[in-house]
Motif scaffolding. Sequence first.
Motif, PDB file in Angstrom:
ATOM      1  N   SER A 246       4.949   4.280 -12.681  1.00 49.30           N
ATOM      2  CA  SER A 246       5.838   4.351 -11.522  1.00 49.30           C
ATOM      3  C   SER A 246       6.692   5.607 -11.608  1.00 49.30           C
ATOM      4  O   SER A 246       6.873   6.197 -12.678  1.00 49.30           O
ATOM      5  CB  SER A 246       6.737   3.110 -11.466  1.00 49.30           C
ATOM      6  N   TRP A 247       7.245   6.001 -10.457  1.00 52.22           N
ATOM      7  CA  TRP A 247       8.174   7.134 -10.466  1.00 52.22           C
ATOM      8  C   TRP A 247       9.428   6.810 -11.267  1.00 52.22           C
ATOM      9  O   TRP A 247      10.034   7.700 -11.871  1.00 52.22           O
ATOM     10  CB  TRP A 247       8.530   7.508  -9.024  1.00 52.22           C
ATOM     11  N   ALA A 248       9.807   5.545 -11.291  1.00 52.60           N
ATOM     12  CA  ALA A 248      10.989   5.142 -12.059  1.00 52.60           C
ATOM     13  C   ALA A 248      10.817   5.437 -13.547  1.00 52.60           C
ATOM     14  O   ALA A 248      11.794   5.698 -14.259  1.00 52.60           O
ATOM     15  CB  ALA A 248      11.279   3.658 -11.848  1.00 52.60           C
ATOM     16  N   SER A 249       9.582   5.394 -14.024  1.00 51.84           N
ATOM     17  CA  SER A 249       9.330   5.669 -15.440  1.00 51.84           C
ATOM     18  C   SER A 249       9.594   7.132 -15.792  1.00 51.84           C
ATOM     19  O   SER A 249       9.647   7.489 -16.966  1.00 51.84           O
ATOM     20  CB  SER A 249       7.887   5.303 -15.806  1.00 51.84           C
ATOM     21  N   CYS A 250       9.768   7.961 -14.774  1.00 45.95           N
ATOM     22  CA  CYS A 250      10.037   9.388 -14.992  1.00 45.95           C
ATOM     23  C   CYS A 250      11.531   9.664 -15.135  1.00 45.95           C
ATOM     24  O   CYS A 250      11.938  10.817 -15.328  1.00 45.95           O
ATOM     25  CB  CYS A 250       9.464  10.210 -13.843  1.00 45.95           C
ATOM     26  N   LEU A 251      12.352   8.625 -15.006  1.00 48.92           N
ATOM     27  CA  LEU A 251      13.794   8.746 -15.244  1.00 48.92           C
ATOM     28  C   LEU A 251      14.083   8.483 -16.714  1.00 48.92           C
ATOM     29  O   LEU A 251      13.567   7.526 -17.294  1.00 48.92           O
ATOM     30  CB  LEU A 251      14.562   7.720 -14.410  1.00 48.92           C
TER      31      LEU A 251
ATOM     32  N   VAL B 163       0.817  -1.216   0.000  1.00 45.54           N
ATOM     33  CA  VAL B 163       0.000   0.000   0.000  1.00 45.54           C
ATOM     34  C   VAL B 163       0.851   1.268   0.000  1.00 45.54           C
ATOM     35  O   VAL B 163       0.319   2.364  -0.113  1.00 45.54           O
ATOM     36  CB  VAL B 163      -0.966   0.025   1.199  1.00 45.54           C
ATOM     37  N   VAL B 164       2.162   1.112   0.146  1.00 51.88           N
ATOM     38  CA  VAL B 164       3.073   2.259   0.091  1.00 51.88           C
ATOM     39  C   VAL B 164       3.887   2.154  -1.188  1.00 51.88           C
ATOM     40  O   VAL B 164       4.538   1.144  -1.444  1.00 51.88           O
ATOM     41  CB  VAL B 164       4.015   2.299   1.314  1.00 51.88           C
ATOM     42  N   SER B 165       3.861   3.205  -1.987  1.00 50.13           N
ATOM     43  CA  SER B 165       4.556   3.195  -3.276  1.00 50.13           C
ATOM     44  C   SER B 165       6.067   3.204  -3.096  1.00 50.13           C
ATOM     45  O   SER B 165       6.595   3.851  -2.191  1.00 50.13           O
ATOM     46  CB  SER B 165       4.135   4.406  -4.117  1.00 50.13           C
ATOM     47  N   GLU B 166       6.750   2.472  -3.971  1.00 48.68           N
ATOM     48  CA  GLU B 166       8.207   2.506  -4.060  1.00 48.68           C
ATOM     49  C   GLU B 166       8.576   3.084  -5.423  1.00 48.68           C
ATOM     50  O   GLU B 166       7.708   3.357  -6.250  1.00 48.68           O
ATOM     51  CB  GLU B 166       8.786   1.102  -3.883  1.00 48.68           C
ATOM     52  N   PHE B 167       9.859   3.241  -5.683  1.00 48.35           N
ATOM     53  CA  PHE B 167      10.268   3.942  -6.890  1.00 48.35           C
ATOM     54  C   PHE B 167       9.833   3.234  -8.165  1.00 48.35           C
ATOM     55  O   PHE B 167       9.445   3.854  -9.139  1.00 48.35           O
ATOM     56  CB  PHE B 167      11.780   4.158  -6.884  1.00 48.35           C
ATOM     57  N   GLY B 168       9.868   1.904  -8.147  1.00 50.02           N
ATOM     58  CA  GLY B 168       9.488   1.150  -9.337  1.00 50.02           C
ATOM     59  C   GLY B 168       8.116   0.518  -9.257  1.00 50.02           C
ATOM     60  O   GLY B 168       7.688  -0.163 -10.192  1.00 50.02           O
ATOM     61  N   THR B 169       7.418   0.724  -8.137  1.00 48.33           N
ATOM     62  CA  THR B 169       6.102   0.110  -7.928  1.00 48.33           C
ATOM     63  C   THR B 169       5.144   1.140  -7.354  1.00 48.33           C
ATOM     64  O   THR B 169       5.339   1.613  -6.230  1.00 48.33           O
ATOM     65  CB  THR B 169       6.195  -1.084  -6.953  1.00 48.33           C
ATOM     66  N   MET B 170       4.108   1.485  -8.086  1.00 44.69           N
ATOM     67  CA  MET B 170       3.104   2.421  -7.591  1.00 44.69           C
ATOM     68  C   MET B 170       1.970   1.640  -6.947  1.00 44.69           C
ATOM     69  O   MET B 170       1.416   0.719  -7.544  1.00 44.69           O
ATOM     70  CB  MET B 170       2.562   3.282  -8.733  1.00 44.69           C
ATOM     71  N   ALA B 171       1.663   1.981  -5.697  1.00 48.16           N
ATOM     72  CA  ALA B 171       0.589   1.305  -4.967  1.00 48.16           C
ATOM     73  C   ALA B 171      -0.686   2.124  -5.053  1.00 48.16           C
ATOM     74  O   ALA B 171      -0.653   3.359  -4.982  1.00 48.16           O
ATOM     75  CB  ALA B 171       0.994   1.114  -3.504  1.00 48.16           C
TER      76      ALA B 171
END
Length: 478
Positions: A269-274, A89-97
Motif C-alpha cells: 500500500s502507499w501507506a507502507s511508504c510512510l 477497484v480504486v486504491s486508497e492510501f492503506g488499501t491497494m486495489a
Amino acid sequence: MDIIFGRNRKEQLEPVRAKVTGKIPAWLQGTLLRNGPGMHTVGESRYNHWFDGLALLHSFTIRDGEVYYRSKYLRSDTYNTNIEANRIVVSEFGTMAYPDPCKNIFSKAFSYLSHTIPDFTDNCLINIMKCGEDFYATSETNYIRKINPQTLETLEKVDYRKYVAVNLATSHPHYDEAGNVLNMGTSIVEKGKTKYVIFKIPATVPEGKKQGKSPWKHTEVFCSIPSRSLLSPSYYHSFGVTENYVIFLEQPFRLDILKMATAYIRRMSWASCLAFHREEKTYIHIIDQRTRQPVQTKFYTDAMVVFHHVNAYEEDGCIVFDVIAYEDNSLYQLFYLANLNQDFKENSRLTSVPTLRRFAVPLHVDKNAEVGTNLIKVASTTATALKEEDGQVYCQPEFLYEGVILSAIVSTDPQKLPFLLILDAKSFTELARASVDVDMHMDLHGLFITDMDWDTKKQAASEEQRDRASDCHGAPLT
C-alpha cells in the motif's frame, strides 16, 4: 469494536427528527456537517484501514430548538466505480486495489502504469471546507468534491492541480476575516523540486473580473518552502496560523516517493511508504503573512508526529502554538481494521500517548545573546528556545496535558441510540442532547454552518438568478 469501526452504515436520505432532552440555546441555529468513513466492504472485498472507507456525509440541522438528522454517501467517482464493479477497484492510501484476474494483459499493464504515477482517489472522507459560497468534501489528495450542504448531494469534482501545483493537500484549511481560504499542499518533484506550497483561494472573484467566474481561477501561491528531501517529503495533516504568521512543522514522518512509485508492483500500500525517523529533527517554519517570506532563523525541536494544531497566537515578540504530539506514528497503525477488534484495548496500550505541547518561538533573535540562552521571555509558558552555536534555535515545549479526552456519541451497545451532544464551551456542562434512531457512523471532522452563511448563500443565489434573467430578457426580474 467492529460494531463502531468496521461495519457498513446505512444512509438516512430523508431528514429524521431527533428526540431532544435539555434545552438548546435559542441563538443556536444552523447545520453541523460532518464527514467520515462509512463503508468498509464492497462485495467480498474489504478495506485494510479505517481511513480508507467510502465517505459518508451527515448533518444535524438545528432550528428553533429542534434537530433533524440525515446522511448520504458521497457519490464520488471512486464510490460509483466500486459499487458498479461490486468490489474495491480504486486504491486508497492503506488499501491497494488490483485488476480483475480475468482482465487481459493490456488492462493489467495499464493498471500498473497508472499506479506508478498515481491519479489519487476522490473519496473525500476527511472534512468539510467552505470556499466562497460553496461547500466541499475534502481529503488529503488533490481532489475535492462540491456538495449541497442541505441535501448532501454530490456535485462537481475539483482538481487542485488545475489551479496550483500540488499533489497532496491538507483537509484543515484556515479562513481569514474576509472568508479567503488559506491552505497547504505538497508539490512532488515539480520542475525538479519538491516543496510545500501555501496557497490562498479568494472568497469572491476580485473586482473588475467577469461576473460568474469561479474564485478557484484566482488561486494564488502565497509562499513555498523547499522540502529538505527531494524524494522524501514530510507528511502533515494540518498547520497553524496567527494574525500575522503561518506555522508549519516539517516533521520526520516522511513519504518515500521512490517506494510509492513501485508500491503497486511490490503489492504494497502507499501507506507502507510512510516512515517515522526518530533520529531526525522536527523543523519549525515560520512564514510572515505580510512579506510572504519565511523567517530566516532556523528553529527545530525533537522528532515527533503531529496531526492537529490546536491553537496559535502572538505574545510579547513570540509565537506561541499548541499541538497534539505523539512520540511516533503508531496511532496510524492502530487504525488498521485488523487492529480494531476485540484486542483493541490491548493494542491501544501499545500506541504512543498523545500529549498537548505548547511551543514558543522568538520572532527576533538577539545576535549578541550567548549560546545556550533561553530566548523566551513570555511569562505565560515554561516553553524554552535555546540559542545554539550555529545560530539555530532549539525549541523545547511545555507539556500541558497527557492523554486526550474523547467523547464518543456512537455506542458499542446497539441498544443505545447515537446522539448529538451540546456542551457549554466554558464549563463543559451538558446543555442538551439530540438522540436519533439511525445507523450513525463514527466520523472524523466537520463544519458548522450558521444562519448567516445560509442567508449569504441565498442572497448570492438570488443575485445570480437576477443576473441570468437580465442576460436573457434584457431587464432584471422584480
